[in-house]
Design an enzyme around this catalytic site. Structure first.
Site, mmCIF file in Angstrom:
data_model
loop_
_atom_site.group_PDB
_atom_site.id
_atom_site.type_symbol
_atom_site.label_atom_id
_atom_site.label_comp_id
_atom_site.label_asym_id
_atom_site.label_seq_id
_atom_site.Cartn_x
_atom_site.Cartn_y
_atom_site.Cartn_z
ATOM 1 N N ARG A 98 -4.517 -2.853 10.438
ATOM 2 C CA ARG A 98 -5.094 -4.203 10.479
ATOM 3 C C ARG A 98 -4.903 -4.866 11.844
ATOM 4 O O ARG A 98 -5.862 -5.316 12.474
ATOM 5 C CB ARG A 98 -4.466 -5.079 9.387
ATOM 6 C CG ARG A 98 -4.940 -6.510 9.394
ATOM 7 C CD ARG A 98 -4.223 -7.340 8.343
ATOM 8 N NE ARG A 98 -4.486 -6.856 7.001
ATOM 9 C CZ ARG A 98 -5.544 -7.221 6.272
ATOM 10 N NH1 ARG A 98 -6.431 -8.079 6.777
ATOM 11 N NH2 ARG A 98 -5.717 -6.758 5.056
ATOM 12 N N ASP A 154 7.147 -5.124 5.864
ATOM 13 C CA ASP A 154 7.954 -6.304 6.172
ATOM 14 C C ASP A 154 7.874 -7.341 5.067
ATOM 15 O O ASP A 154 8.867 -7.994 4.739
ATOM 16 C CB ASP A 154 7.516 -6.909 7.510
ATOM 17 C CG ASP A 154 6.050 -7.335 7.499
ATOM 18 O OD1 ASP A 154 5.777 -8.538 7.488
ATOM 19 O OD2 ASP A 154 5.173 -6.447 7.511
ATOM 20 N N GLY A 177 0.827 -1.199 0.000
ATOM 21 C CA GLY A 177 0.000 0.000 0.000
ATOM 22 C C GLY A 177 0.863 1.251 0.000
ATOM 23 O O GLY A 177 2.016 1.213 0.433
ATOM 24 N N GLU A 236 -9.367 -0.205 11.512
ATOM 25 C CA GLU A 236 -10.076 -1.064 10.569
ATOM 26 C C GLU A 236 -9.944 -2.546 10.940
ATOM 27 O O GLU A 236 -10.712 -3.371 10.457
ATOM 28 C CB GLU A 236 -9.548 -0.853 9.156
ATOM 29 C CG GLU A 236 -8.085 -1.225 8.981
ATOM 30 C CD GLU A 236 -7.578 -1.021 7.560
ATOM 31 O OE1 GLU A 236 -8.395 -0.694 6.683
ATOM 32 O OE2 GLU A 236 -6.363 -1.176 7.346
ATOM 33 N N ASP A 241 1.135 1.861 9.491
ATOM 34 C CA ASP A 241 0.718 1.158 10.705
ATOM 35 C C ASP A 241 1.778 1.192 11.802
ATOM 36 O O ASP A 241 1.471 0.943 12.964
ATOM 37 C CB ASP A 241 0.395 -0.300 10.393
ATOM 38 C CG ASP A 241 -0.831 -0.454 9.508
ATOM 39 O OD1 ASP A 241 -1.513 0.552 9.266
ATOM 40 O OD2 ASP A 241 -1.084 -1.571 9.039
ATOM 41 N N TYR A 245 -7.476 6.353 2.922
ATOM 42 C CA TYR A 245 -6.915 6.701 1.625
ATOM 43 C C TYR A 245 -6.481 8.159 1.585
ATOM 44 O O TYR A 245 -5.490 8.509 0.937
ATOM 45 C CB TYR A 245 -7.919 6.387 0.515
ATOM 46 C CG TYR A 245 -8.198 4.908 0.392
ATOM 47 C CD1 TYR A 245 -7.185 4.027 0.018
ATOM 48 C CD2 TYR A 245 -9.455 4.378 0.677
ATOM 49 C CE1 TYR A 245 -7.420 2.666 -0.077
ATOM 50 C CE2 TYR A 245 -9.703 3.021 0.575
ATOM 51 C CZ TYR A 245 -8.679 2.170 0.201
ATOM 52 O OH TYR A 245 -8.910 0.817 0.121
ATOM 53 N N THR A 252 5.397 1.916 6.193
ATOM 54 C CA THR A 252 4.046 1.495 6.568
ATOM 55 C C THR A 252 3.451 2.532 7.503
ATOM 56 O O THR A 252 4.112 2.977 8.445
ATOM 57 C CB THR A 252 4.002 0.106 7.245
ATOM 58 O OG1 THR A 252 2.690 -0.107 7.784
ATOM 59 C CG2 THR A 252 5.005 -0.019 8.375
ATOM 60 N N ARG A 272 -3.085 8.256 3.774
ATOM 61 C CA ARG A 272 -1.902 7.567 3.247
ATOM 62 C C ARG A 272 -1.409 8.164 1.931
ATOM 63 O O ARG A 272 -0.288 7.904 1.516
ATOM 64 C CB ARG A 272 -2.183 6.084 3.084
ATOM 65 C CG ARG A 272 -3.023 5.702 1.873
ATOM 66 C CD ARG A 272 -3.174 4.195 1.771
ATOM 67 N NE ARG A 272 -3.679 3.794 0.456
ATOM 68 C CZ ARG A 272 -3.759 2.534 0.050
ATOM 69 N NH1 ARG A 272 -3.379 1.564 0.861
ATOM 70 N NH2 ARG A 272 -4.212 2.236 -1.148
#
Length: 459
Positions: free
Chosen positions: A219, A144, A35, A289, A174, A346, A172, A349
């Site tokens: 996630r 990763d 992503g 999410e 996250d 969206y 990332t 990011r």
């Protein structure tokens, strides 16, 4: 004076690298995958600029659309014109060379998508292309999965007598890569998610008893949701209010945060939020999410629904739709008259990197080029397991799944401020000091008067 000294230090460091390095690589390739995140364009800009300064004779190419371009042999050469204007990339988000989600070991998926022929080994096809292009160094910018796939590719080539140095950058939003202290793009994404909700929250005035669910990406790790909530709360503190006309933090503020690591009692929370609704005429919650995703999947599968998975075996979260599940669970229990689910992922990011991220990206890219010139492989980042040192981290130590520390000081303070029960079970060991330090960066990055973002998606 300080800026000049810093520039001279970088020049001296480059000269030292050149003096001690083996012969420079003939061809270096760039690849962005997974992503997108607010670091890709700036990472390419810094890498191109650094090579142009230190090793101008090295040929630079970029594979289009991640591993897909590598499999199909689609690349673009970084010309002298591009090198001279690479700073332009800092103005944009996304990846100028494109991304894709391709797993080289998922042969069936690669064949289905037409990336390799039936009977071909995608890893060998990718390796053959690197050999054909005479690539000495491959820079991957991804999470990763991207990094470990590149390392496996290098090992495959090594066993076949071809030396490839892989130097990765940890991308990332996250912030969930072990043992990376801070992944590239995450700070910007938190800031942008806060800007997004700063506009969306005005929808609380559109209807009596309004319930707004802000779904943030993440996630398995709640860092981004927590950091976004923190940035938004700090934003509110910088603006004047007019409580006599209901412009106050009760209405505009945050009332709950739910992330994958946090257990909560639905009935207890519903009762608490109903009281908030009765008093403030609205409820605003932030969710990851991936929060409660296993519960949602079980419910959907019990109804006979088939949840699609991506090439990496992950459930496609758009199909799971956690935001809708939270809305359906809470809305009737808190007496909401209207419910709005807004997803900032969206929007957040796709932003260009902010100043905090650009500083981090730059130092990582400078080290990445030095490692490439000395043929030192690894994933560049501040190593949590080695005192936070910026270094090339050995690929076997790199993995996903880092959890957010629920005992982080600023997270606990935020929950206390909004009246949400504090977590009772122990959090992952060894992360508290790291995340707390990052929290200080988040607190200052959403400055007064910053441009607010427009809502990008809704359900």
């Amino acid at each position: 004076m300080a800026a000049n000294e810093s520039r001279m230090f970088r020049i001296d460091r480059r000269l030292s690298v050149l003096k001690n390095a083996p012969s420079p690589p003939k061809c270096v390739a760039f690849l962005t995958a997974g992503g997108i995140a607010p670091c890709l364009s700036s990472s390419l800009a810094y890498l191109i600029d650094e090579y142009s300064r230190i090793s101008p004779s090295t040929k630079l190419i970029a594979y289009r659309n991640g591993y897909q371009g590598l499999l199909l042999g689609e690349s673009v050469e970084i010309t002298s014109k591009i090198r001279a204007r690479c700073d332009t990339l800092h103005m944009y988000g996304g990846s100028p060379i494109g991304n894709s989600r391709v797993k080289l070991t998922n042969v069936k998926d690669c064949v289905k998508r037409g990336l390799v022929k039936e009977g071909d080994d995608p890893q060998k096809v990718a390796a053959d292309q690197l050999v054909k292009d005479n690539v000495d160094v491959l820079h991957t910018i991804g999470g990763d999965d991207t990094s470990t796939a590149a390392a496996a590719l290098a090992q495959f080539l090594l066993t076949n007598g071809y030396g490839l140095c892989v130097v990765g950058l940890p991308k990332t939003i996250d912030n969930d890569i072990i043992p990376i202290k801070q992944s590239l793009g995450a700070l910007t994404a938190a800031e942008q998610g806060a800007r997004f909700f700063a506009n969306v929250v005005a929808e609380s005035t559109a209807n009596p008893r309004m319930f707004i669910v802000h779904e943030v990406m993440g996630r398995d790790c709640g860092w981004l949701t927590a950091a976004t909530a923190r940035a938004y709360q700090r934003h509110l503190q910088r603006y004047a209010v007019l409580p006599e006309l209901f412009v106050d933090n009760n209405r505009l503020g945050l009332h709950a945060v739910y992330i994958p690591e946090l257990d909560f009692d639905l009935e207890v929370e519903a009762a608490r939020l109903k009281q908030v609704m009765d008093e403030s005429d609205c409820v605003n919650i932030f969710i990851s999410e991936g929060a409660c995703v296993d519960t949602v999947v079980r419910e959907l599968e019990a109804k006979g629904e088939d949840i699609p998975k991506d090439a990496f075996g992950h459930y496609k979260l758009d199909s799971v739709n956690v935001g809708k599940w939270f809305a359906d669970q809470f809305a009737p229990k808190i007496g909401a008259e209207k419910t709005l689910v807004q997803k900032s992922g969206y929007y957040a990011r796709a932003a260009k990197a902010n100043e905090a991220d650009r500083a981090l990206i730059r130092e990582c890219c400078e080290l990445a080029v030095r490692c490439a010139l000395t043929k030192t492989p690894g994933l560049i980042g501040h190593d949590e397991q080695k005192g936070g040192e910026l270094r090339p981290i050995e690929f076997p130590r790199v993995k996903g799944g880092k959890k957010f520390d629920l005992q982080t000081d600023w997270f606990l303070e935020m929950l206390e401020d909004i009246g949400q029960p504090l977590p009772t079970h122990p959090s992952p060991a060894g992360l508290g000091a790291t995340i707390s330090a990052i929290g200080k960066q988040i607190g200052g990055m959403f400055s007064h008067g910053a441009e607010q973002g427009q809502p990008a998606t809704s359900t």
